[in-house]
Each structure stands twice: as C-alpha cells, then as structure tokens.
Enzyme design. Structure first.
Site, PDB file in Angstrom:
ATOM      1  N   CYS A 125       0.794  -1.233   0.000  1.00 36.10           N
ATOM      2  CA  CYS A 125       0.000   0.000   0.000  1.00 36.10           C
ATOM      3  C   CYS A 125       0.823   1.279   0.000  1.00 36.10           C
ATOM      4  O   CYS A 125       0.663   2.139  -0.865  1.00 36.10           O
ATOM      5  CB  CYS A 125      -0.928   0.030   1.218  1.00 36.10           C
ATOM      6  SG  CYS A 125      -1.979  -1.417   1.412  1.00 36.10           S
ATOM      7  N   HIS A 173      -1.049   6.429   2.133  1.00 36.34           N
ATOM      8  CA  HIS A 173      -1.079   5.219   2.966  1.00 36.34           C
ATOM      9  C   HIS A 173      -2.113   5.323   4.081  1.00 36.34           C
ATOM     10  O   HIS A 173      -2.829   4.365   4.373  1.00 36.34           O
ATOM     11  CB  HIS A 173       0.295   4.932   3.575  1.00 36.34           C
ATOM     12  CG  HIS A 173       0.274   3.739   4.475  1.00 36.34           C
ATOM     13  ND1 HIS A 173      -0.197   2.515   4.063  1.00 36.34           N
ATOM     14  CD2 HIS A 173       0.625   3.590   5.772  1.00 36.34           C
ATOM     15  CE1 HIS A 173      -0.130   1.657   5.067  1.00 36.34           C
ATOM     16  NE2 HIS A 173       0.360   2.282   6.114  1.00 36.34           N
TER      17      HIS A 173
END
Length: 506
Positions: A80, A140
C-alpha cells in the site's frame, strides 16, 4: 463637441459590451473545465465482473461501460504505502527510495532530494484552479496535512472489529519478535452497511456532489475494503454460495524454482498458507469473503455514481477507479499481496471521461504511475515535468503505444519485475532471475530464466530495468518482513525501526 461625446459614449458602450462578451466566453471555458472523481479501492484484484471475474459488480461494470478499462494494469509496488506514494508523486519507488511504509507527512521533506519539491496530484489540480476534496485512504493513511482544500480524514484502522476474531489470530506460525501482526480474518460482520467506514465516506462525497462550486473540483475517495479483515455484513456473503466458489489455480511445489531472495520476500508466516486453508476447509470461505467485500464496495460505488449522475456535474466529470495492487488468494502458497508475481501486481484501472470511448477494453500492460499524467491531459492541464509515468490518452483514443507497452513493479531496493503483453521478467538485487511465458504458463508455475530459448527476450527486458536504484528513504520502513529490515540496514546503514503509523496493521 456633441459629435465627440457621441463617439465617446459609443466607445464606452463598445468596451462594456466587449468585456461582457469576454466574461461570457471565460465563464463558458471555466464551466467546460471537467471535474475529477478519483476513486481508490484498497487491495482489489481483477476478479470484477467486467474483467471476466466471478465477483458480482454491477456498478464497476457500469463504470467500465462508460469508459475505458485496462485489464492488464500494474502497480509500482505490491504494498500500500509505496504504491500510493508513487502514484500521488508521479515518481517510481526506485527514484524516491520509498520502498516501505512512510508517514504521509514524511513523503515530501528536505531529507529526500527527489520529493522535497514534489507537487502531489491533488495539489497540481489546486494550483490550476481546482477546488480539492478528499476522504478515506488515498495515500497510505489519508493524505499529507493541508494538501486538500477540504479533508474528510480517515477512520483509524480497517474496522469495525468484532470482540474476538472469527478464524485467524493475525500471527499464524510467526515469531512475534520478528514479524508483524496481520489484520487477516474473515466472516460476516457488522450487522449493516451503515456501520462501515466506507459507507460514511460515500455519504461525505454524495453530500458534496449536491453542492455548488465556483470552480471545477477534484474529489478523492479512498475505500478501505477490500483490505483485510474480510468483514462485511452477511447479505454480501449471501450473494455467493460456498458450493459455487472456485479457488485459484495452485501447485504445491510451485516455489521449488524460485531464487532465495524471492523466497525471503514470500516468507509470510503470519498469513494463512494455502495448504492450511485446504486442510482446514477454509479456502473457499476466504475467497467467498473476498468476493463479498468486492460486492460491498461495488454497492458503495454505485451510490456515488448515482449521486454524480443526478447532480449538475454528471456530464462533465472525469472518473478514474484504481487499486494500489492485486491480492493473492492462495496463488504461490499464501493469501497476501507482497510479491512480484502477476496476482500481486495486477489490479483494475478504469477511466471514464466525456471525450473518451465508451465500453472499450485495452489488454496491453500499463502502469498505475500513468494515472497522474493521464488525468492532467484529460483535464486539459499542462503536463507536469517531473512525472515519470506516461499519459494513456493516445492509447485510449487512438490505440497508440500498444506494441511496446510494459509495466515495471518494484519491491524493495533493486528488486524489479517487468510485464509485457506475453512475458514477465523478475530480477532480484543479487542478480538472480525469474522468467515466465504467459502464452504457455499463465499461472507462472515454471521459471524459464535459465532456458536458452528465451535468452534474447530476457536480454531485451533487462534493458528496461530502472537505471536508478535509490537507497531506502530514511523515513520509509517495512518491519513486517525481516528481509526488508535487513536490506535497509545493509544497503544504507539506516535504522529500520517500526514506524508508528495509524491504521498500518497489515
């Protein structure tokens, strides 16, 4: 004198009329400037209906019918944090050294020469006259502070969570001192959709789509699902009969020809193994839960699409839907992203815009890195010189660049994979390799790196590897896998202590 006054008045009238006309033209131009709806879906692989998958996704399919789908799009990192940092900066992980999780506010800082002056995607739109808004997981966590004109923030974690986990404890067989805990678990929870953070995010966006703006807008919406834990209300599980679930192709001895670095990267004892899932009769249940989560997100997407269509912005809004990487559901022995193989790097990418073809599919490999420059061109904005990706506009409209298309994914320093229409080449930091021919081996079961028949093709793909391999950025860390702790310390001498990032449980 009278005549001069008449001439003066006529001139004034002409100037006023001319100014009014210019303002009208300017207003028209401003009105034509398209809005942007930027939608991220976490951990979404290509199992959606319009991509030929088993997931029931009427709204993703509807969006695909409105524009152009890329069925072979790949992330720049199968994780991610670095994937999203790459997309939002327009720079490759190998350029920035952002290979692991990095606090949103640390992506752009003086200590990193490649990012210290970078303009994030949403900021570029703001700098060009857009009102920017965002909610949910876009970087994130959410986004660096003050980079949206309006921010709805991000709910901490990936909940809601039941009092006790249903199946998986998050540690598996892992040494708790060496490995992190995963959010991986699956089951029907909570009772209804309104308790899901994604429902609230969709509400936030819908509310703003009913407002009036004096300039075009850029709206970011980051859905948390399909990220683990695979929890959604029971009604989404009911869409998929367990008897009808098909598990992905799997080969027990698949990893026997994988180089040591590849095995270290795939060392994920905190995750369920495919063998465990088979023996415990949980494999189909995990796949069912993943599909249920996709259908839930699809429902929330449908609510947003309906609101857009019923607003004054429906005919003049660019939509892009993307995911930060794929997700393995038993392929290569585990349930995770964290790899340079096809099932971890490939994810959906769909563009819809007033000036794009409708219902078109492109099967050539492309990069998520191309989203930034493509949105700029679709919006009629000047190109950003620092972007390392290329605009997909000509590919979408004129089928240009299909032959030479390829995508590069990086996981850690100097570990790369290149995907072309037929081949996948992987090169690790120590020079060891993997090579797969998808025309005969779509599951990537047989490593052909030492097969002399492919020597010419391998040499050709080697030349496409990134020339620059920056050291780990000081603020980037990935303590979830021992290999990345060791690599950062070995290559840069930097400390790789776990970062306290809210919502960072994997």
């Amino acid at each position: 004198m009278k005549i001069n006054n008449y001439i003066f008045l006529a001139l004034v009238f002409f100037l006023i009329s001319s100014c009014k006309e210019q303002k009208k033209q300017a207003d028209k131009i401003e009105k034509k400037q398209p809005n942007v709806l930027f939608i991220a879906v976490d951990d979404l692989n290509t199992m959606i209906g319009s991509f030929g998958g088993p997931a029931k996704t009427p709204n993703m399919d509807r969006l695909a019918s409105m524009g152009v789908s890329f069925t072979d799009a790949h992330c720049q990192a199968p994780l991610c944090g670095p994937s999203r940092a790459s997309l939002m900066t327009g720079l490759r992980p190998s350029t920035t050294g952002i290979y692991g999780m990095t606090p949103d506010n640390e992506i752009r800082r003086e200590g990193n020469p490649t990012t210290k002056d970078i303009t994030f995607l949403q900021e570029y739109f703001e700098n060009n006259g857009y009102h920017t808004m965002g909610i949910g997981k876009l970087f994130h966590i959410h986004a660096p502070d003050s980079t949206f004109n309006e921010s709805g923030g991000r709910v901490k974690g990936f909940g809601p969570y039941p009092e006790k986990r249903f199946v998986w404890d998050g540690f598996g067989t892992a040494d708790k001192k060496k490995y992190g805990r995963t959010s991986t678990d699956w089951g029907a929870f909570p009772e209804n959709d309104t308790l899901m953070p994604d429902h609230k995010s969709a509400n936030w966006v819908i509310e703003r789509l009913h407002k009036k703006y004096d300039k075009p807008f850029f709206m970011g919406l980051g859905f948390l699902r399909v990220h683990v834990p695979l929890y959604v209300p029971q009604k989404w599980f009911d869409l998929y009969s367990i008897e009808d679930i098909e598990t992905p192709p799997y080969k027990f001895d698949d990893l026997n020809d994988i180089p040591p670095v590849g095995l270290k990267i795939n060392d994920l004892p905190m995750m369920p193994t495919t063998e465990w899932a088979k023996e415990s009769d949980e494999w189909k249940k995990i796949v069912q839960a993943y599909l249920a989560c996709i259908s839930y997100v699809d429902y929330e997407l449908g609510r947003v699409l309906d609101a857009l269509e019923n607003s004054e912005y429906g005919d003049n809004t660019i939509i892009v839907l993307w995911s930060d990487h794929g997700y393995r559901l038993g392929e290569k022995g585990t349930f995770a992203k964290h790899a340079l193989w096809e099932s971890a790097t490939k994810a959906p990418l769909i563009f819809s815009a007033p000036n794009l073809p409708k219902g078109k599919k492109i099967n050539a490999p492309v990069e998520m890195l191309s989203i930034y420059p493509t949105l700029l061109e679709l919006s009629g904005l000047p190109a950003y010189s620092k972007n390392e990706g290329i605009s997909l506009m000509n590919m979408m409209k004129n089928n240009e660049g299909l032959k030479d298309a390829h995508a590069i994914t990086t996981f850690g320093m100097n570990n790369h994979t290149i995907k072309t229409d037929r081949y996948r080449y992987i090169r690790y930091e120590d020079g060891t390799e993997e090579f797969y021919d998808h025309s005969t081996d779509p599951n990537e079961w047989t490593n052909q790196a030492k097969n002399a028949d492919y020597k010419t093709q391998i040499e050709k793909m080697k030349k496409q590897l990134p020339k620059n391999n920056s050291k780990w950025d000081e603020s980037s860390s990935y303590s979830f896998q021992p290999y990345y702790v060791e690599q950062k310390e070995r290559t840069s001498g930097a400390d790789n202590k776990p970062l306290k990032i809210i919502g960072a449980e994997r």
